[in-house]
Motif scaffolding. Structure first.
Motif, mmCIF file in Angstrom:
data_model
loop_
_atom_site.group_PDB
_atom_site.id
_atom_site.type_symbol
_atom_site.label_atom_id
_atom_site.label_comp_id
_atom_site.label_asym_id
_atom_site.label_seq_id
_atom_site.Cartn_x
_atom_site.Cartn_y
_atom_site.Cartn_z
ATOM 1 N N VAL A 123 -9.277 13.995 3.986
ATOM 2 C CA VAL A 123 -9.342 13.005 2.913
ATOM 3 C C VAL A 123 -7.985 12.301 2.821
ATOM 4 O O VAL A 123 -6.953 12.960 2.702
ATOM 5 N N LEU A 124 -8.012 10.976 2.911
ATOM 6 C CA LEU A 124 -6.799 10.173 2.746
ATOM 7 C C LEU A 124 -6.948 9.339 1.477
ATOM 8 O O LEU A 124 -7.923 8.600 1.322
ATOM 9 N N ILE A 125 -5.996 9.463 0.566
ATOM 10 C CA ILE A 125 -6.021 8.696 -0.686
ATOM 11 C C ILE A 125 -4.860 7.713 -0.665
ATOM 12 O O ILE A 125 -3.706 8.113 -0.492
ATOM 13 N N VAL A 126 -5.182 6.422 -0.804
ATOM 14 C CA VAL A 126 -4.154 5.378 -0.798
ATOM 15 C C VAL A 126 -4.304 4.511 -2.044
ATOM 16 O O VAL A 126 -5.385 4.391 -2.615
ATOM 17 N N GLU A 127 -3.196 3.904 -2.425
ATOM 18 C CA GLU A 127 -3.206 2.920 -3.507
ATOM 19 C C GLU A 127 -2.874 1.572 -2.901
ATOM 20 O O GLU A 127 -1.811 1.384 -2.317
ATOM 21 N N VAL A 128 -3.814 0.625 -2.995
ATOM 22 C CA VAL A 128 -3.619 -0.686 -2.382
ATOM 23 C C VAL A 128 -2.892 -1.599 -3.362
ATOM 24 O O VAL A 128 -2.568 -1.222 -4.484
ATOM 25 N N ASN A 129 -2.635 -2.830 -2.905
ATOM 26 C CA ASN A 129 -1.735 -3.708 -3.650
ATOM 27 C C ASN A 129 -2.252 -4.121 -5.030
ATOM 28 O O ASN A 129 -1.470 -4.470 -5.901
ATOM 29 N N ASN A 130 -3.578 -4.118 -5.228
ATOM 30 C CA ASN A 130 -4.102 -4.471 -6.557
ATOM 31 C C ASN A 130 -4.236 -3.247 -7.461
ATOM 32 O O ASN A 130 -4.924 -3.282 -8.475
ATOM 33 N N LYS A 131 -3.573 -2.128 -7.058
ATOM 34 C CA LYS A 131 -3.534 -0.875 -7.817
ATOM 35 C C LYS A 131 -4.849 -0.106 -7.795
ATOM 36 O O LYS A 131 -5.004 0.880 -8.530
ATOM 37 N N GLU A 132 -5.827 -0.567 -6.985
ATOM 38 C CA GLU A 132 -7.026 0.242 -6.797
ATOM 39 C C GLU A 132 -6.665 1.474 -5.963
ATOM 40 O O GLU A 132 -5.771 1.436 -5.126
ATOM 41 N N GLU A 133 -7.405 2.550 -6.191
ATOM 42 C CA GLU A 133 -7.198 3.770 -5.415
ATOM 43 C C GLU A 133 -8.410 3.977 -4.511
ATOM 44 O O GLU A 133 -9.547 4.020 -4.982
ATOM 45 N N TRP A 134 -8.156 4.090 -3.207
ATOM 46 C CA TRP A 134 -9.216 4.318 -2.228
ATOM 47 C C TRP A 134 -9.122 5.757 -1.723
ATOM 48 O O TRP A 134 -8.052 6.208 -1.302
ATOM 49 N N GLU A 135 -10.254 6.436 -1.751
ATOM 50 C CA GLU A 135 -10.321 7.790 -1.205
ATOM 51 C C GLU A 135 -11.241 7.756 0.015
ATOM 52 O O GLU A 135 -12.444 7.524 -0.096
ATOM 53 N N LEU A 136 -10.664 7.965 1.193
ATOM 54 C CA LEU A 136 -11.390 7.865 2.459
ATOM 55 C C LEU A 136 -11.615 9.278 2.998
ATOM 56 O O LEU A 136 -10.660 9.993 3.315
ATOM 57 N N LYS A 137 -12.882 9.675 3.117
ATOM 58 C CA LYS A 137 -13.206 11.032 3.559
ATOM 59 C C LYS A 137 -13.973 10.989 4.873
ATOM 60 O O LYS A 137 -14.951 10.249 5.015
ATOM 61 N N THR A 138 -13.507 11.788 5.841
ATOM 62 C CA THR A 138 -14.185 11.918 7.133
ATOM 63 C C THR A 138 -14.507 13.392 7.352
ATOM 64 O O THR A 138 -13.622 14.247 7.244
ATOM 65 N N LYS A 139 -15.785 13.686 7.631
ATOM 66 C CA LYS A 139 -16.220 15.082 7.787
ATOM 67 C C LYS A 139 -16.901 15.267 9.136
ATOM 68 O O LYS A 139 -17.667 14.408 9.586
ATOM 69 N N MET B 199 0.848 -1.192 0.000
ATOM 70 C CA MET B 199 0.000 0.000 0.000
ATOM 71 C C MET B 199 0.885 1.245 0.000
ATOM 72 O O MET B 199 1.926 1.273 0.641
ATOM 73 N N ILE B 200 0.477 2.248 -0.728
ATOM 74 C CA ILE B 200 1.186 3.523 -0.782
ATOM 75 C C ILE B 200 0.181 4.640 -0.448
ATOM 76 O O ILE B 200 -0.937 4.648 -0.962
ATOM 77 N N ILE B 201 0.584 5.556 0.427
ATOM 78 C CA ILE B 201 -0.237 6.742 0.697
ATOM 79 C C ILE B 201 0.060 7.768 -0.394
ATOM 80 O O ILE B 201 1.203 8.172 -0.584
ATOM 81 N N LYS B 202 -0.980 8.177 -1.126
ATOM 82 C CA LYS B 202 -0.778 9.088 -2.242
ATOM 83 C C LYS B 202 -0.994 10.550 -1.847
ATOM 84 O O LYS B 202 -0.257 11.423 -2.296
ATOM 85 N N LYS B 203 -2.003 10.799 -1.039
ATOM 86 C CA LYS B 203 -2.291 12.199 -0.709
ATOM 87 C C LYS B 203 -3.068 12.278 0.606
ATOM 88 O O LYS B 203 -3.855 11.383 0.926
ATOM 89 N N LEU B 204 -2.821 13.365 1.347
ATOM 90 C CA LEU B 204 -3.596 13.681 2.540
ATOM 91 C C LEU B 204 -4.113 15.105 2.391
ATOM 92 O O LEU B 204 -3.329 16.042 2.215
ATOM 93 N N VAL B 205 -5.461 15.263 2.424
ATOM 94 C CA VAL B 205 -6.101 16.572 2.307
ATOM 95 C C VAL B 205 -6.621 16.979 3.677
ATOM 96 O O VAL B 205 -7.341 16.209 4.326
ATOM 97 N N LEU B 206 -6.250 18.178 4.119
ATOM 98 C CA LEU B 206 -6.678 18.700 5.418
ATOM 99 C C LEU B 206 -7.456 19.988 5.163
ATOM 100 O O LEU B 206 -6.871 20.992 4.746
ATOM 101 N N ASN B 207 -8.757 19.967 5.405
ATOM 102 C CA ASN B 207 -9.604 21.125 5.139
ATOM 103 C C ASN B 207 -10.093 21.701 6.461
ATOM 104 O O ASN B 207 -10.999 21.149 7.104
ATOM 105 N N ASN B 208 -9.436 22.794 6.902
ATOM 106 C CA ASN B 208 -9.774 23.441 8.176
ATOM 107 C C ASN B 208 -9.761 22.440 9.325
ATOM 108 O O ASN B 208 -10.615 22.467 10.211
ATOM 109 N N TYR B 209 -8.785 21.536 9.271
ATOM 110 C CA TYR B 209 -8.638 20.478 10.268
ATOM 111 C C TYR B 209 -7.551 20.860 11.263
ATOM 112 O O TYR B 209 -6.419 21.187 10.875
#
Length: 675
Positions: free
Chosen positions: A91-107, A1-11
């Protein structure tokens, strides 16, 4: 797994929309550029980034209600809130081992008093190469947790997301169930053991079916009768041994109770000992009291909330349906009320005599056309989708159903986790009490405890002997079953149960051998990697004469050059950090998971010598992606030069004292020797 991006919006301390691009392309990783360095002074938001990544993946698991309130009740940025803002998200965006990209958003959403009123989660999954994915709102956290754990098990989190100053806790927890489960998941042994258990259950079922079939057949072969007779004898002997094993278990339990009683007696004497011993006794007593209180609390909480937890989804479904029906009825009343003046007007108009008079069809057409014009001029919503009303409720019934409690099992898990921590502390206090200097005579109790412990060892030896006999007889039983199956197979080649039984038996034997050999190979590999890294990292070369990693108990044992075991708990905080780092190295190298490493304050408790060794021999090879959160006094200009060839990207968390928020900037402390 690779972490691709972390978005922080007024966090937290991060004002506005800010992003950390953490992706390392494949070609850079192949060139051993694996380090992303994030610098920041204390209070600039390094720990907030670590916790944001952890919370995005694993939610509230392992977080008590008090800790959640402390960490997340004030999660919205203060400057943004004072400007009128009421929501923030991560928002945390990761790329898992099968090359899928998961975007996990918590608000999170807050009211004007800065009280959190809502938290929502959603996940977007994009197939390899796709720009648009499928988004799903998370309503059931248990289902979401199971989904995440298939790729990133929660129990392995301490091995790739951790605070460097707290890393020693990994060693202190090495005898815990969580530690054992994490290592089994990391090494991949858990899946094979589960497969073996499933196969043995299937084989047992098939075997019972074969026995039932054999009893109904009038076999003519003497050999079959002898085998069946021997099988029955073995079954009787196994029953006797099982009873014997239960008696030994009972005796074992009795000895443990006596030992516990003597330890209590000794503790009463020890209470008159030195001040240090009294402190440990008080702490141990307090822990035992807390365990009892927690057990009572757990039972009460379970009894009080079990039904609500089980019916949570049904409650939510019912409330959603009631909201829809309530909204529909309100809109329908509004529409009907808004059309009353029009209907009065058109009725009065039709009473006026007109030449020639209008027909009924003309009047109806005029009424409908006029209604459309009226609704448009008065902005009345005429597009009202009809729904079926399934519930006939009064206001009190509606209020009660809408206020049904929505509960999860998180509070039960939190109480259970506290119980386990307290039990671990009790064991530690027992060790301290034993090693404290004596001021009163407790030799008699110690001697009795030692004798009973010796007797307990003998009982456990008998138990092992009995278990071995049971295993031997079980193997003989299996061998006879194979012979019986073989003979019957010649008589009836179409007996599928027997074929399946033989096949599963062979598979189980092979799997058993595979697990034993794999466990040994894993243990040897972890041992060698642990020893190698420990010797590289420790300033005191040849500090340890022997190092062992026991895969049966998942514990590390250190010995000096006289073959005497060294207590890990007696090492300094810095040494325990080094030992834990070496264990993480060994487990990472033996793991079937490819995980990034996110480390906060990696060098805080270490001297310059050990810092330099970690920089030179550890982070460059630890993982394909190593994200280090550091102060300027940890990763200094000299260390920057050491990891320059392995560093892919650098950031600085720049906290503005006047505006009271942090901005993410490229580069690492540019004015302090960054590159």
């Amino acid at each position: 797994m690779i972490i691709k991006k972390l978005v922080l919006n007024n966090y937290k301390t991060f004002y506005g929309h800010q992003e950390l691009d953490l992706d390392i392309p494949d070609n850079s990783r192949k060139d051993n550029k694996n380090i992303i360095l994030i610098g920041g002074l204390n209070g600039s938001g390094k720990t907030s980034i670590l916790k944001a990544i952890h919370y995005s993946l694993f939610g509230k698991r392992g977080i008590s209600a008090e800790e959640y309130k402390r960490i997340f009740s004030n999660v919205i940025n203060n400057t943004f809130f004072n400007e009128g803002g009421r929501e923030c998200y991560v928002v945390l965006i990761v790329e898992v081992n099968n090359k899928e990209e998961w975007e996990l958003k918590t608000k999170w959403i807050f009211d004007h008093n800065k009280i959190q009123i809502n938290e929502t989660r959603e996940i977007t999954i994009r197939k390899p190469g796709a720009r648009i994915g499928r988004t799903q709102i998370i309503n059931n956290m248990e289902t979401y947790n199971r989904f995440i754990d298939r790729t990133i098990p929660y129990h392995v989190a301490p091995f790739f997301i951790f605070d460097g100053e707290e890393i020693k806790d990994i060693i202190l927890r090495q005898n815990s169930h969580e530690m054992e489960e994490a290592i089994q998941k990391l090494s991949g042994l858990e899946a094979f053991k589960k497969l073996k258990a499933d196969l043995e259950e299937a084989r047992s079922y098939i075997y019972k079916q074969i026995l039932i079939s054999k009893r109904t057949e009038d076999t003519q072969k003497v050999d079959n009768k002898k085998i069946i007779s021997k099988r029955l004898e073995i079954d009787d002997e196994l029953d006797e041994l099982s009873l014997k094993k239960e008696k030994i278990y009972t005796k074992q339990k009795d000895l443990i109770e006596k030992i516990t009683f003597l330890k209590d007696q000794r503790m009463k004497k020890v209470a008159f000992n030195s001040t240090s011993r009294e402190v440990y006794i008080k702490k141990m007593t307090a822990s035992e009291t807390r365990v009892q209180s927690l057990e009572t609390s757990f039972t009460n909480e379970f009894l009080a909330s079990a039904i609500d937890i089980l019916l949570k989804d049904q409650y939510l479904l019912l409330q959603n349906e009631l909201k829809k029906e309530e909204s529909y009825q309100q809109q329908k009343l509004i529409k009907e009320a808004s059309l009353v003046p029009y209907h009065n007007f058109i009725s009065s108009l039709f009473e006026v005599d007109i030449e020639p008079p209008l027909t009924s069809t003309q009047k109806e057409d005029l009424r409908k056309c006029g209604e459309k014009v009226w609704t448009k001029l008065n902005k009345v919503n005429s597009e009202l989708e009809e729904i079926e009303l399934l519930h006939d409720l009064n206001n009190e019934q509606y209020r009660k159903l809408m206020n049904l409690p929505i509960k999860t099992s998180q509070h039960l898990a939190s109480i259970y986790s506290q119980m386990e921590k307290e039990k671990a502390m009790i064991l530690q206090y027992e060790s301290e009490i034993r090693n404290a200097p004596d001021s009163v005579d407790i030799e008699e109790e110690n001697e009795k405890i030692d004798n009973l412990t010796k007797m307990l060892g003998e009982v456990e030896m008998k138990l092992k002997s009995t278990v071995r006999k049971i295993n031997t007889l079980s193997e003989e039983k299996t061998r006879l079953s194979k012979r019986l199956t073989h003979i019957e197979k010649k008589e009836d080649n179409n007996n599928q149960d027997q074929e399946q039984y033989e096949a599963i038996t062979v598979i189980v034997q092979m799997l058993d051998e595979f697990i034993v050999k794999s466990t040994q190979l894993k243990a040897n590999f972890i041992h060698e990697q642990f020893k190698l890294m420990l010797n590289q990292l420790f300033r005191k070369q040849d500090e340890f004469g022997k190092i062992e990693f026991d895969m049966s108990s998942f514990t590390i044992r250190l010995y000096n050059d006289r073959n005497q075991e060294i207590s890990i708990h007696d090492r300094s905080a810095g040494e325990m950090q080094i030992i834990s780092s070496a264990l993480i190295w060994a487990l990472t190298k033996s793991s079937r998971y490819v995980l990034p490493m996110i480390i906060d304050t990696p060098l805080g408790r270490l001297d310059s010598y050990h810092r330099s060794y970690l920089i030179d021999h550890y982070y460059k090879e630890l993982s394909e992606q190593v994200i280090i959160l550091s102060t300027d006094t940890e990763i200094t200009a000299d260390y920057i030069k050491q990891i320059k060839d392995s560093t892919y990207k650098q950031f600085t968390l720049d906290y503005d004292q006047n505006r009271k928020y942090t901005l993410i900037k490229p580069g690492y402390f540019q004015t302090r020797g960054g590159v």
